[in-house]
Design an enzyme around this catalytic site. Structure first.
Site, mmCIF file in Angstrom:
data_model
loop_
_atom_site.group_PDB
_atom_site.id
_atom_site.type_symbol
_atom_site.label_atom_id
_atom_site.label_comp_id
_atom_site.label_asym_id
_atom_site.label_seq_id
_atom_site.Cartn_x
_atom_site.Cartn_y
_atom_site.Cartn_z
ATOM 1 N N HIS A 9 0.825 -1.212 0.000
ATOM 2 C CA HIS A 9 0.000 0.000 0.000
ATOM 3 C C HIS A 9 0.866 1.272 0.000
ATOM 4 O O HIS A 9 0.626 2.189 -0.794
ATOM 5 C CB HIS A 9 -0.925 0.002 1.220
ATOM 6 C CG HIS A 9 -1.668 1.282 1.395
ATOM 7 N ND1 HIS A 9 -2.657 1.684 0.513
ATOM 8 C CD2 HIS A 9 -1.555 2.270 2.312
ATOM 9 C CE1 HIS A 9 -3.121 2.864 0.899
ATOM 10 N NE2 HIS A 9 -2.468 3.250 1.981
ATOM 11 N N SER A 42 -3.729 -0.055 -4.717
ATOM 12 C CA SER A 42 -2.812 -1.020 -4.101
ATOM 13 C C SER A 42 -3.542 -2.273 -3.655
ATOM 14 O O SER A 42 -2.995 -3.084 -2.922
ATOM 15 C CB SER A 42 -2.075 -0.381 -2.909
ATOM 16 O OG SER A 42 -2.996 0.093 -1.949
ATOM 17 N N HIS A 57 0.927 5.127 -2.222
ATOM 18 C CA HIS A 57 1.396 6.487 -1.914
ATOM 19 C C HIS A 57 2.725 6.820 -2.605
ATOM 20 O O HIS A 57 2.937 7.961 -3.016
ATOM 21 C CB HIS A 57 1.507 6.669 -0.407
ATOM 22 C CG HIS A 57 0.189 6.602 0.279
ATOM 23 N ND1 HIS A 57 -0.816 7.533 0.059
ATOM 24 C CD2 HIS A 57 -0.329 5.705 1.157
ATOM 25 C CE1 HIS A 57 -1.881 7.224 0.793
ATOM 26 N NE2 HIS A 57 -1.610 6.105 1.465
ATOM 27 N N GLU A 90 -7.179 8.315 -0.806
ATOM 28 C CA GLU A 90 -7.200 6.861 -0.613
ATOM 29 C C GLU A 90 -8.190 6.156 -1.546
ATOM 30 O O GLU A 90 -7.889 5.073 -2.051
ATOM 31 C CB GLU A 90 -7.561 6.514 0.845
ATOM 32 C CG GLU A 90 -6.554 6.987 1.886
ATOM 33 C CD GLU A 90 -5.242 6.192 1.894
ATOM 34 O OE1 GLU A 90 -5.060 5.296 1.062
ATOM 35 O OE2 GLU A 90 -4.395 6.507 2.753
HETATM 36 FE FE FE2 Z 1 -2.832 5.147 2.857
#
Ligand code: FE2
Length: 291
Positions: A162, A227, A167, A208
């Site tokens: 993730h 992700s 990110h 997100e």
């Molecule tokens: Fe996050």
């Protein structure tokens, strides 16, 4: 890692200074003693980290490299179909090794060369003000562990897949990196817990889980969507709504399950304008904060 995402496995240090990670009975690693020891070593290294030092190197196991290899390959294939253009720009600028889990330090160095953002290790729970505030310094606090091998396609915890694929790719893109920094600057400018909590909710539904319309097709923009192999197969089935701060402020969200309601921008420029407008005008006494 920010507070809402760490309900599963808090990190504790006992009176003798021994660090451990507490796993609930429904965590995939609950009965895996080796995994728990490994997680404790990673948390311990992060707790010992001081700003300015190199990010600690983690000895990942061959099994963990294999999780990365399998999941990152599946994600790469899904991104070609589902990722928005700005994400793909970041992805092209920040290639990952396909055969092994990268070190957070090497990802941090590569992202720094692109946008000036760096990663620092987080052992576990980071308070919202600290987590978001560090974005103002172009610093992202990230975990260094990877999900348990028994449940590779979705992780309720923000693991390396993730942090790096989601990110890291965002932060390799200048336009997204600038938005992250604006989040940090806004959190530093505001004083109330309520205002920061509102920013956290909006972050959740945009950075997100945000969607972007491109050429009439709904694409994924959010780091959590991009992700997660499972989320990328399901997001089209969500109740998709236009970007709306009031709606985001009251919308329930689920940490350990697929999101039933998602918000979509008309374009990436709309996504940027929406966030800039919200962040630059938000005050501690804004009506929505007080609501
Ligand atoms: Fe996050």
């Amino acid at each position: 890692m920010f507070k809402e995402a760490t309900v599963f496995a808090p990190v504790v240090t006992n009176d003798q200074g021994r660090v451990s990670v507490i796993f609930s009975a429904d965590h995939p690693g609950y009965r895996d003693e080796e995994y728990q020891k490994h997680r404790a070593r990673i948390a311990d290294a992060a707790l010992g980290y001081r700003l300015g030092e190199p990010v600690p190197e983690i000895s990942y196991t061959p099994a963990e490299d294999e999780i990365w290899r399998a999941v990152s390959a599946e994600l790469l294939s899904k991104h070609r179909q589902h990722a928005c253009r700005q994400y793909l720009i970041g992805r092209n600028l920040l290639p990952f090794p396909s055969d092994r889990l990268p070190q957070l330090g090497e990802v941090s160095a590569a992202v720094r060369r692109l946008t000036g953002f760096t990663f620092s290790p987080a052992a576990g729970l980071v308070e919202q003000e600290d987590f978001y505030g560090s974005l103002a310094d172009r610093r992202f606090q990230a975990t260094q562990y990877i999900r348990h091998s028994s449940f590779p396609r979705f992780s309720p915890e923000p693991d390396m897949i993730h942090e790096v694929v989601g990110h890291g790719t965002h932060l390799a893109n200048q336009r997204l990196a600038d938005l992250y920094q604006l989040v940090g600057e806004t959190v530093r400018r505001l004083e109330t817990r309520e205002a920061i909590s509102l920013i956290s909710r909006v972050f959740w539904f945009t950075f997100e889980y945000g969607l972007v319309l491109e050429d009439g097709v709904t694409k994924a923009c959010g780091a959590s969507l991009l992700s997660s192999c499972g989320e990328l197969e399901k997001y089209h089935q969500a109740d998709i709504r236009p970007l709306d701060i009031v709606a985001m402020a009251s919308q329930k969200y689920l940490i350990q399950q697929f999101q039933p309601v998602l918000f979509r921008a008309d374009s990436f420029s709309h996504f940027e304008d929406f966030l800039c407008g919200f962040l630059t005008t938000l005050q501690d006494d804004s009506p929505l904060v007080a609501a």
